[in-house]
Write an enzyme that holds these catalytic residues in place. Structure first.
Site, PDB file in Angstrom:
ATOM      1  CD  GLU A 155      87.598  63.360  30.370  1.00  0.00           C
ATOM      2  OE1 GLU A 155      87.958  62.375  30.483  1.00  0.00           O
ATOM      3  OE2 GLU A 155      86.473  63.545  29.496  1.00  0.00           O
ATOM      4  CG  ASN A 196      87.351  69.916  27.161  1.00  0.00           C
ATOM      5  OD1 ASN A 196      86.141  70.685  27.575  1.00  0.00           O
ATOM      6  ND2 ASN A 196      87.023  68.791  26.664  1.00  0.00           N
ATOM      7  CG  HIS A 232      79.265  64.710  28.533  1.00  0.00           C
ATOM      8  ND1 HIS A 232      78.691  64.388  27.359  1.00  0.00           N
ATOM      9  CD2 HIS A 232      80.564  64.809  28.574  1.00  0.00           C
ATOM     10  CE1 HIS A 232      79.897  64.554  26.337  1.00  0.00           C
ATOM     11  NE2 HIS A 232      80.746  64.671  27.167  1.00  0.00           N
ATOM     12  CD  GLU A 265      83.674  66.630  25.721  1.00  0.00           C
ATOM     13  OE1 GLU A 265      83.017  65.757  25.948  1.00  0.00           O
ATOM     14  OE2 GLU A 265      84.983  66.960  25.658  1.00  0.00           O
ATOM     15  CG  ASP A 267      75.805  64.501  25.912  1.00  0.00           C
ATOM     16  OD1 ASP A 267      76.061  64.748  27.008  1.00  0.00           O
ATOM     17  OD2 ASP A 267      76.236  63.788  24.995  1.00  0.00           O
TER      18      ASP A 267
HETATM   19  O1  G3I Z   1      84.756  53.225  14.643  1.00  0.00           O
HETATM   20  C1  G3I Z   1      85.351  51.989  15.662  1.00  0.00           C
HETATM   21  C2  G3I Z   1      84.934  50.705  15.108  1.00  0.00           C
HETATM   22  O2  G3I Z   1      85.274  50.536  13.635  1.00  0.00           O
HETATM   23  C3  G3I Z   1      85.300  49.596  16.046  1.00  0.00           C
HETATM   24  O3  G3I Z   1      84.750  48.418  15.347  1.00  0.00           O
HETATM   25  C4  G3I Z   1      84.917  49.790  17.140  1.00  0.00           C
HETATM   26  C5  G3I Z   1      85.670  48.906  18.335  1.00  0.00           C
HETATM   27  O4  G3I Z   1      86.109  49.499  19.438  1.00  0.00           O
HETATM   28  O5  G3I Z   1      85.400  51.129  17.677  1.00  0.00           O
HETATM   29  C6  G3I Z   1      84.854  52.026  16.960  1.00  0.00           C
HETATM   30  O6  G3I Z   1      85.455  53.486  17.403  1.00  0.00           O
HETATM   31  C7  G3I Z   1      84.779  53.785  18.706  1.00  0.00           C
HETATM   32  C8  G3I Z   1      84.212  55.322  18.474  1.00  0.00           C
HETATM   33  O7  G3I Z   1      83.968  55.784  19.806  1.00  0.00           O
HETATM   34  C9  G3I Z   1      82.908  55.040  17.719  1.00  0.00           C
HETATM   35  O8  G3I Z   1      82.371  54.030  18.134  1.00  0.00           O
HETATM   36  C10 G3I Z   1      86.170  53.649  19.372  1.00  0.00           C
HETATM   37  O9  G3I Z   1      86.403  52.650  19.894  1.00  0.00           O
HETATM   38  C11 G3I Z   1      85.667  54.605  20.815  1.00  0.00           C
HETATM   39  O10 G3I Z   1      86.946  54.720  21.726  1.00  0.00           O
HETATM   40  C12 G3I Z   1      85.256  55.919  20.346  1.00  0.00           C
HETATM   41  O11 G3I Z   1      84.756  56.430  21.765  1.00  0.00           O
HETATM   42  C13 G3I Z   1      84.806  57.814  21.746  1.00  0.00           C
HETATM   43  C14 G3I Z   1      85.339  58.116  23.171  1.00  0.00           C
HETATM   44  O12 G3I Z   1      85.347  59.492  23.354  1.00  0.00           O
HETATM   45  C15 G3I Z   1      86.673  57.593  23.214  1.00  0.00           C
HETATM   46  O13 G3I Z   1      87.489  58.325  22.395  1.00  0.00           O
HETATM   47  C16 G3I Z   1      83.446  58.558  21.685  1.00  0.00           C
HETATM   48  O14 G3I Z   1      82.965  58.383  20.079  1.00  0.00           O
HETATM   49  C17 G3I Z   1      83.502  59.990  21.932  1.00  0.00           C
HETATM   50  O15 G3I Z   1      82.270  60.671  21.872  1.00  0.00           O
HETATM   51  C18 G3I Z   1      84.057  60.165  23.389  1.00  0.00           C
HETATM   52  O16 G3I Z   1      84.171  61.472  23.542  1.00  0.00           O
HETATM   53  C19 G3I Z   1      84.602  61.997  24.788  1.00  0.00           C
HETATM   54  C20 G3I Z   1      85.355  63.130  24.814  1.00  0.00           C
HETATM   55  O17 G3I Z   1      86.354  62.822  23.854  1.00  0.00           O
HETATM   56  C21 G3I Z   1      85.838  63.860  26.062  1.00  0.00           C
HETATM   57  N1  G3I Z   1      85.017  63.940  27.078  1.00  0.00           N
HETATM   58  C22 G3I Z   1      83.896  62.766  27.122  1.00  0.00           C
HETATM   59  C23 G3I Z   1      83.299  62.363  25.704  1.00  0.00           C
HETATM   60  C24 G3I Z   1      82.502  61.234  25.867  1.00  0.00           C
HETATM   61  O18 G3I Z   1      82.949  59.970  26.431  1.00  0.00           O
END
Ligand code: G3I
Length: 602
Positions: A155, A196, A232, A265, A267
């Site tokens: 990105e 990506n 997405h 990715e 969905d």
């Molecule tokens: O698991 C912790 C939890 O323990 C905590 O209490 C909570 C509080 O912030 O966070 C939780 O983790 C979060 C995790 O998702 C699972 O919920 C992280 O903060 C959060 O940042 C994370 O988000 C991920 C996001 O990228 C940012 O890294 C998403 O899972 C993930 O699906 C998303 O994926 C991105 C790709 O990498 C790039 N393209 C877009 C895609 C969707 O946004």
């Protein structure tokens, strides 16, 4: 067995659930079908979800590729400077290797999930380059030979198609992208290295910017091997901005640079609760995307962003993207039963192997029928001698009289004897046939003038901002001044001019949108009439973007659309040119018709 999911009744739904389950028992899995196709079907997985037995079972049996959803990101692996934590990443690698799955590493360099120490640190360019190098060498080096593909940079292009201003970009400069690929190559010379991004799957401004960037990298010998198109999507996107033709074209142009392409990715979200109709269209979207990738030799994998609807980032209320708690964007439902989308992906894979389909989603509905350009126009004729120019050729060519001077005042008196063209066809017809448009075009020595006389029993405006101008009553004119009617992207000199009915309120800044529209320097007047509204607009013949010469029989690319809304959102779309059957002119100017100048004094 052939499973149908059109027009499901509740009773049929029960039978359907039984039928789909037994079909899954009997038929080869996605993984088996993908392997036979020498293709990869993958899923993103977050380690925590592996404790769910259904999740792990479906992941291992249905997918032959795995992407760590978060475990490889910098905030997870290097939460403090020089203190790496690979606990969860290692668990995922164990799972992948135990189950003989190919791994896509995601992602080394991203503006999101940046550790606080880096985000808030005060580093020189040299220090930042060292940090980038150490991070990549440590992470890629640890798994050298075990991770086939790496999303090296994620990105880096923003929504205005410019290099995104990130911490890395600010500390190092734009060459942080080159450096990241060079370090990754150094750490594992056999890993295939990807750029990506999202919103760049079809042909559009962002995918053009990415194409330019990666093509420049290739020409300079930067070790880049592929481009990941995230995917997405929203239900229906594959009938619209990411049609199979459009996606296929983007994949092919990247492939022709020597790059591999993967859908990384995927969905498909939707608003509200998923109805049968939503699930059916979602299945069609999954089919269209998978089939387009499979049939294109440059596209080697489709990865869904999660396994089932129980765990998806779109349901994660921790994230800013949380819009719909009921969203069901993936191939398996919350209980891991396969959905129509699952069978649609299976059918794309089966079709490529010559196997019978298990659902009736295939073949894809032809959304962009190609109509060849009419080259030999009939002899120009005037059905009425008083006309200033000949009759237009329906949906193909319009003769624009010149010189004719117009005052922009909403009156049509000065448009007397200028031929009008009625636009009443298009992909979304108005209910009760109550909306249509007549347009006309003329020029004098300084301006090109457009007139739209819109018939509309309910003129709707004021619900949308100018950034979403096409969602309520508005008129669109398009021009291609480049001389190349086959141009298929919005280069300089090609403009879409969207004029909102909201200009009736005479706002300080005219409500005008559309691709490259700023280049056109449009002046417009909109007035209400008893039967609808009138738009009069003018664009200069000489601008920084073009020099239009209204000489007899000179021609330009030209298109006209009408958008109608009866309240909530656009529900009418009428189109003049016969080449645009699926509302694609906004991103593909090769679908315009022609405007031919006609000297009234010749
Ligand atoms: O698991 C912790 C939890 O323990 C905590 O209490 C909570 C509080 O912030 O966070 C939780 O983790 C979060 C995790 O998702 C699972 O919920 C992280 O903060 C959060 O940042 C994370 O988000 C991920 C996001 O990228 C940012 O890294 C998403 O899972 C993930 O699906 C998303 O994926 C991105 C790709 O990498 C790039 N393209 C877009 C895609 C969707 O946004």
């Amino acid at each position: 067995m052939r499973v149908r999911f059109r027009f499901l009744s509740s009773l049929f739904l029960l039978i359907f659930s039984w039928a789909t389950l037994s079909a899954q028992d009997q038929e080869p899995t996605l993984r088996e079908l993908a392997t036979q196709n020498d293709f990869h079907i993958g899923a993103a997985v977050y380690t925590y979800h592996l404790t769910n037995a259904d999740h792990s079972r479906v992941l291992a049996s249905e997918f032959n590729m795995l992407t760590p959803e978060n475990e490889a990101k910098m905030c997870e692996v290097q939460p403090q400077q020089d203190r790496f934590d690979f606990t969860r990443f290692d668990q995922l690698m164990d799972f992948a290797e135990t189950n003989d799955m190919v791994v896509r590493g995601h992602t080394l360099v991203w503006h999101n999930c940046m550790p606080a120490w880096l985000q808030n640190g005060d580093f020189t360019r040299d220090e930042a380059i060292q940090i980038l190098r150490d991070h990549i060498m440590t992470v890629v080096g640890r798994y050298q030979g075990r991770i086939a593909y790496w999303d090296v940079v994620n990105e880096a292009i923003d929504d205005n198609s410019q290099i995104r201003e990130t911490v890395w970009q600010q500390l190092i400069g734009d060459d942080y992208i080159d450096l990241a690929f060079q370090f990754a190559h150094e750490a594992d010379p056999n890993a295939l290295l990807f750029y990506n991004d999202y919103g760049a799957e079809g042909m559009n401004q962002k995918s053009n910017a990415i194409y330019d960037m990666v093509s420049d990298m290739v020409s300079r010998g930067i070790p880049i091997n592929g481009v990941g198109l995230q995917g997405h999507f929203t239900v229906g996107d594959s009938n619209n901005w990411v049609s199979p033709a459009n996606l296929g074209r983007n994949i092919t142009r990247l492939g022709e640079l020597g790059l591999e392409v993967q859908i990384t990715e995927l969905d498909v979200r939707h608003a509200g609760v998923a109805t049968d109709a939503i699930l059916e269209q979602q299945a069609r979207d999954y089919y269209n995307i998978t089939q387009t990738c499979l049939e294109n030799p440059y596209c080697t994998a489709v990865v869904t962003w999660g396994v089932g609807d129980r765990f998806t980032w779109l349901r994660d209320s921790n994230l800013g993207f949380f819009e719909n708690p009921d969203v069901e964007p993936l191939l398996f439902d919350v209980d891991y039963a396969p959905k129509p989308a699952y069978y649609a992906v299976a059918d794309a894979l089966r079709e490529a192997l010559g196997l019978d389909p298990v659902s009736d989603v295939a073949p894809a509905e032809e959304t962009t029928e190609t109509v060849s350009r009419v080259v030999d126009l009939p002899e120009p004729t005037k059905s009425d001698d008083a006309q200033l120019a000949p009759d237009s050729v329906d949906g193909v060519a319009y003769y624009a009289a010149f010189p004719v001077s117009i005052t922009l005042d909403g009156s049509t008196d000065d448009w007397a004897n200028v031929p009008r063209v009625t636009v009443n066809q298009g992909p979304q017809l108005p209910e009760n046939n109550d909306t249509s448009m007549k347009f006309a075009v003329v020029a004098d020595t300084e301006y090109l003038y457009f007139l739209a006389e819109v018939t509309d029993s309910n003129v709707v405006y004021g619900n949308y901002d100018v950034s979403e101008w096409y969602r309520e009553d508005s008129v669109e004119f398009y021009l291609n001044t480049t001389g190349d009617l086959d141009a298929s992207t919005y280069e300089d000199g090609i403009v879409q001019i969207g004029i909102m009915a909201g200009n009736l309120t005479q706002p300080e800044t005219p409500l005008i949108g559309g691709g490259n529209s700023a280049q056109a320097q449009v002046n417009a007047v909109v007035v209400q009439t008893e039967t609808g509204y009138i738009v009069e607009a003018a664009v200069p013949l000489q601008t920084d973007a073009w020099s239009i010469e209204p000489a007899h029989l000179n021609s330009l690319g030209f298109q006209a659309h009408l958008n109608g809304s009866s309240g909530e959102d656009r529900d009418t779309k009428l189109i003049w040119s016969i080449y645009d059957t699926a509302d694609q002119s906004w991103q593909d100017p090769s679908l315009f018709g022609e405007l031919i100048f006609w000297n009234i004094n010749q």
